[in-house]
Design a protein around this motif. Structure first.
Motif, PDB file in Angstrom:
ATOM      1  N   TYR A   1     122.302  20.327 -32.617  1.00 25.21           N
ATOM      2  CA  TYR A   1     123.489  19.562 -32.213  1.00 25.21           C
ATOM      3  C   TYR A   1     123.375  18.083 -32.559  1.00 25.21           C
ATOM      4  N   ALA A   2     122.166  17.542 -32.579  1.00 24.19           N
ATOM      5  CA  ALA A   2     121.988  16.126 -32.915  1.00 24.19           C
ATOM      6  C   ALA A   2     122.389  15.851 -34.357  1.00 24.19           C
ATOM      7  N   TYR A   3     122.301  16.873 -35.206  1.00 23.96           N
ATOM      8  CA  TYR A   3     122.649  16.689 -36.613  1.00 23.96           C
ATOM      9  C   TYR A   3     124.135  16.919 -36.868  1.00 23.96           C
ATOM     10  N   PHE A   4     124.678  18.043 -36.365  1.00 20.20           N
ATOM     11  CA  PHE A   4     126.071  18.319 -36.732  1.00 20.20           C
ATOM     12  C   PHE A   4     127.059  17.407 -36.010  1.00 20.20           C
ATOM     13  N   THR A   5     126.670  16.808 -34.883  1.00 21.89           N
ATOM     14  CA  THR A   5     127.571  15.842 -34.243  1.00 21.89           C
ATOM     15  C   THR A   5     127.451  14.453 -34.854  1.00 21.89           C
ATOM     16  N   ASP A   6     126.419  14.235 -35.627  1.00 21.25           N
ATOM     17  CA  ASP A   6     126.179  12.927 -36.247  1.00 21.25           C
ATOM     18  C   ASP A   6     126.619  12.903 -37.713  1.00 21.25           C
ATOM     19  N   ARG A   7     126.371  14.000 -38.427  1.00 23.35           N
ATOM     20  CA  ARG A   7     126.541  13.991 -39.878  1.00 23.35           C
ATOM     21  C   ARG A   7     127.823  14.662 -40.369  1.00 23.35           C
ATOM     22  N   ASP A   8     128.366  15.596 -39.586  1.00 23.37           N
ATOM     23  CA  ASP A   8     129.556  16.323 -40.026  1.00 23.37           C
ATOM     24  C   ASP A   8     130.809  15.534 -39.660  1.00 23.37           C
ATOM     25  N   ASP A   9     131.639  15.256 -40.636  1.00 26.30           N
ATOM     26  CA  ASP A   9     132.855  14.479 -40.410  1.00 26.30           C
ATOM     27  C   ASP A   9     133.812  15.208 -39.477  1.00 26.30           C
ATOM     28  N   GLY A  10     134.346  14.458 -38.532  1.00 25.91           N
ATOM     29  CA  GLY A  10     135.383  14.986 -37.655  1.00 25.91           C
ATOM     30  C   GLY A  10     134.916  15.913 -36.554  1.00 25.91           C
ATOM     31  N   VAL A  11     133.609  16.103 -36.414  1.00 31.00           N
ATOM     32  CA  VAL A  11     133.118  17.013 -35.387  1.00 31.00           C
ATOM     33  C   VAL A  11     133.055  16.335 -34.027  1.00 31.00           C
ATOM     34  N   TRP A  12     132.541  15.090 -33.988  1.00 29.87           N
ATOM     35  CA  TRP A  12     132.377  14.424 -32.695  1.00 29.87           C
ATOM     36  C   TRP A  12     132.493  12.919 -32.839  1.00 29.87           C
ATOM     37  N   ASP A  13     133.190  12.290 -31.888  1.00 32.45           N
ATOM     38  CA  ASP A  13     133.273  10.841 -31.803  1.00 32.45           C
ATOM     39  C   ASP A  13     132.073  10.339 -31.004  1.00 32.45           C
ATOM     40  N   ARG A  14     131.143   9.676 -31.670  1.00 31.51           N
ATOM     41  CA  ARG A  14     129.901   9.274 -31.019  1.00 31.51           C
ATOM     42  C   ARG A  14     130.076   8.132 -30.025  1.00 31.51           C
ATOM     43  N   HIS A  15     131.299   7.677 -29.821  1.00 34.06           N
ATOM     44  CA  HIS A  15     131.562   6.741 -28.728  1.00 34.06           C
ATOM     45  C   HIS A  15     131.605   7.475 -27.385  1.00 34.06           C
ATOM     46  N   ASN A  16     131.700   8.809 -27.446  1.00 34.94           N
ATOM     47  CA  ASN A  16     131.759   9.628 -26.236  1.00 34.94           C
ATOM     48  C   ASN A  16     130.426  10.342 -26.036  1.00 34.94           C
ATOM     49  N   ARG A  17     129.972  10.396 -24.799  1.00 36.90           N
ATOM     50  CA  ARG A  17     128.730  11.109 -24.506  1.00 36.90           C
ATOM     51  C   ARG A  17     128.935  12.618 -24.653  1.00 36.90           C
ATOM     52  N   LEU A  18     127.982  13.250 -25.262  1.00 37.91           N
ATOM     53  CA  LEU A  18     128.022  14.689 -25.504  1.00 37.91           C
ATOM     54  C   LEU A  18     127.438  15.425 -24.309  1.00 37.91           C
ATOM     55  N   THR A  19     128.020  16.560 -23.940  1.00 33.50           N
ATOM     56  CA  THR A  19     127.488  17.398 -22.867  1.00 33.50           C
ATOM     57  C   THR A  19     127.121  18.776 -23.420  1.00 33.50           C
ATOM     58  N   ASN A  20     126.412  19.551 -22.623  1.00 33.38           N
ATOM     59  CA  ASN A  20     126.070  20.911 -23.034  1.00 33.38           C
ATOM     60  C   ASN A  20     127.317  21.742 -23.297  1.00 33.38           C
ATOM     61  N   GLN A  21     128.307  21.608 -22.409  1.00 27.94           N
ATOM     62  CA  GLN A  21     129.542  22.352 -22.600  1.00 27.94           C
ATOM     63  C   GLN A  21     130.258  21.911 -23.873  1.00 27.94           C
ATOM     64  N   ASP A  22     130.201  20.622 -24.199  1.00 27.57           N
ATOM     65  CA  ASP A  22     130.794  20.139 -25.448  1.00 27.57           C
ATOM     66  C   ASP A  22     130.155  20.827 -26.653  1.00 27.57           C
ATOM     67  N   ILE A  23     128.826  20.986 -26.606  1.00 29.37           N
ATOM     68  CA  ILE A  23     128.113  21.633 -27.715  1.00 29.37           C
ATOM     69  C   ILE A  23     128.626  23.057 -27.891  1.00 29.37           C
ATOM     70  N   LEU A  24     128.752  23.794 -26.786  1.00 30.84           N
ATOM     71  CA  LEU A  24     129.249  25.165 -26.855  1.00 30.84           C
ATOM     72  C   LEU A  24     130.669  25.201 -27.403  1.00 30.84           C
ATOM     73  N   THR A  25     131.516  24.311 -26.936  1.00 34.44           N
ATOM     74  CA  THR A  25     132.903  24.266 -27.403  1.00 34.44           C
ATOM     75  C   THR A  25     132.974  23.940 -28.896  1.00 34.44           C
ATOM     76  N   LEU A  26     132.135  23.013 -29.349  1.00 30.02           N
ATOM     77  CA  LEU A  26     132.114  22.671 -30.779  1.00 30.02           C
ATOM     78  C   LEU A  26     131.657  23.863 -31.619  1.00 30.02           C
ATOM     79  N   LEU A  27     130.648  24.570 -31.160  1.00 26.91           N
ATOM     80  CA  LEU A  27     130.191  25.758 -31.886  1.00 26.91           C
ATOM     81  C   LEU A  27     131.313  26.780 -32.010  1.00 26.91           C
ATOM     82  N   ALA A  28     132.131  26.860 -30.960  1.00 24.10           N
ATOM     83  CA  ALA A  28     133.188  27.869 -30.927  1.00 24.10           C
ATOM     84  C   ALA A  28     134.435  27.470 -31.699  1.00 24.10           C
ATOM     85  N   THR A  29     134.673  26.166 -31.870  1.00 25.18           N
ATOM     86  CA  THR A  29     135.976  25.721 -32.407  1.00 25.18           C
ATOM     87  C   THR A  29     135.900  24.933 -33.710  1.00 25.18           C
ATOM     88  N   LYS A  30     134.733  24.453 -34.092  1.00 26.16           N
ATOM     89  CA  LYS A  30     134.649  23.548 -35.249  1.00 26.16           C
ATOM     90  C   LYS A  30     134.011  24.183 -36.490  1.00 26.16           C
TER      91      LYS A  30
END
Length: 400
Positions: free
Chosen positions: A170-199
């Protein structure tokens, strides 16, 4: 109104209530801390009388050798942390050096909780295994039968524990993949699961084809603990492990409650390292503890009644045999398996400036733990103490 009409109306009302309750789906993030009675969670049991008692001459001789190692690796008290060596649960050597907070000049003491980084995985794995042992969970259960959003149908609980899931970090795909995560927002475990499911994150490798150490596995295991216990990870770990073992100085980091009170971490040049958007994720990291508390955990984990024998046997099996070699990974523990038959079990950690090393040698009943909040790779050298207790082929720094 006659009896039959009353009965029919009552049946309709009951059926309506049942349908409404079934239709109210609990999401993976709807975790309450009060849904299970206290006695439902399987708990660790602490040791009482440690045997056999070490002789004073053995302790004195061994302590001198460990002190020599310590002074050689951290000359001039350059360590910033805690170091402990114990046999049969009896502390042979412990040392606390440096400052918990450089600006406040707070010294590190036996009760100063330090971030144990990836050594947290050993504790997360212990909680999962206790749930398996209590038949609340199955080791080869598919993850998507527990976390309904989880998009990879072949991944099992065992594969999360031994890093054979194929998940991306998760540290890589939220940092390097465009449009996956806005790093101004803190990431949570549930966010990781939701990203895996939707992105459409996809897998790093096909499931169960190779070992690939990945923090995402343990972030998912933390969610599984929450889903099975219906308690937050923080509460479940406290009730299952920390409280029963008397680990009074151990806790799971809560960002909002703890960010201003925890021990900060530092670069090697003593510059403080601040928080970032990954600091709210737990399971793979974010447990604070002391070397004495971790000794209590290790002794309980080493008990023969910690797990059923068949399950306990699987913990120290090497699951990464696609390439021949000595290094391997079990269920929440690293290992080195030499051809001589000797085995070395450990887990290291690093997060920001925090470094950690946990070594457990069941055959010799030895525990070696080092924690530091200032970046220092010497933390990992504590394995060189192991040859004092058994046939471990490491270059030793314990000779005068």
């Amino acid at each position: 109104m006659n009896y039959f009409k009353k009965t029919n109306i009552l049946q309709i009302l009951v059926l309506s209530l049942v349908l409404n309750s079934c239709g109210k789906n609990e999401t993976d993030s709807d975790i309450k801390d009060s849904e299970l009675p206290e006695n439902v969670l399987p708990k660790m049991r602490s040791l009482t009388n440690e045997e056999p008692k070490l002789s004073e001459s053995y302790v004195r001789s061994t302590r001198q050798k460990i002190a020599h190692f310590y002074n050689k690796n951290w000359p001039g008290n350059s360590a910033n942390g805690a170091f402990l060596v114990a046999k049969n649960g009896q502390i042979i050597f412990e040392k606390y050096d440096g400052l918990a907070n450089l600006s406040k000049k707070d010294s590190i003491t036996p009760t100063t909780p330090l971030h144990i980084a990836s050594v947290s995985k050993v504790l997360t794995a212990a909680a999962v295994l206790k749930l398996v042992n209590a038949n609340r969970l199955k080791l080869d259960q598919k993850v998507n039968t527990i976390l309904k959003e989880f998009p990879f149908p072949e991944v099992t609980v065992r594969m999360l524990l031994n890093h054979r899931s194929g998940l991306r970090n998760y540290a890589y795909f939220t940092d390097r993949d465009d449009g996956v995560w806005d790093r101004h927002n803190r990431l949570t475990n549930q966010d990781i699961l939701t990203l895996l499911a939707t992105k459409n994150i996809g897998l790093e490798s096909r499931t169960n084809t190779r070992f690939a150490y990945c923090n995402t596995n343990y972030a998912m295991l933390a969610l599984i603990i929450e889903k099975i216990t219906k308690k937050s990870y923080k509460t479940a770990m406290t009730e299952m492990i920390f409280k029963p073992l008397g680990m009074k100085d151990t806790f799971v980091f809560d960002y909002e409650k703890d960010k201003d009170r925890i021990v900060p971490s530092y670069k090697a040049n003593r510059v403080e390292i601040g928080k970032d958007y990954l600091d709210e994720v737990y399971g793979d990291k974010n447990i604070y503890s002391t070397v004495r508390d971790l000794l209590k955990f290790d002794r309980a984990r080493s008990r023969k009644d910690f797990l059923e024998p068949a399950l306990a046997k699987q913990v120290h099996v090497g699951y990464s045999n696609e390439r021949e070699g000595e290094k391997n990974y079990g269920l929440g523990i690293r290992m080195i398996n030499w051809k001589t038959g000797q085995n070395f079990y450990f887990h290291n950690g690093w997060w920001h400036g925090n470094t950690s090393a946990y070594i457990t040698l069941p055959k010799e009943q030895v525990t070696i733990i080092a924690l530091s909040n200032k970046m220092n790779k010497s933390t990992y050298n504590v394995k060189k103490v192991a040859p004092l207790f058994g046939d471990y082929p490491f270059e030793t720094d314990t000779d005068e």
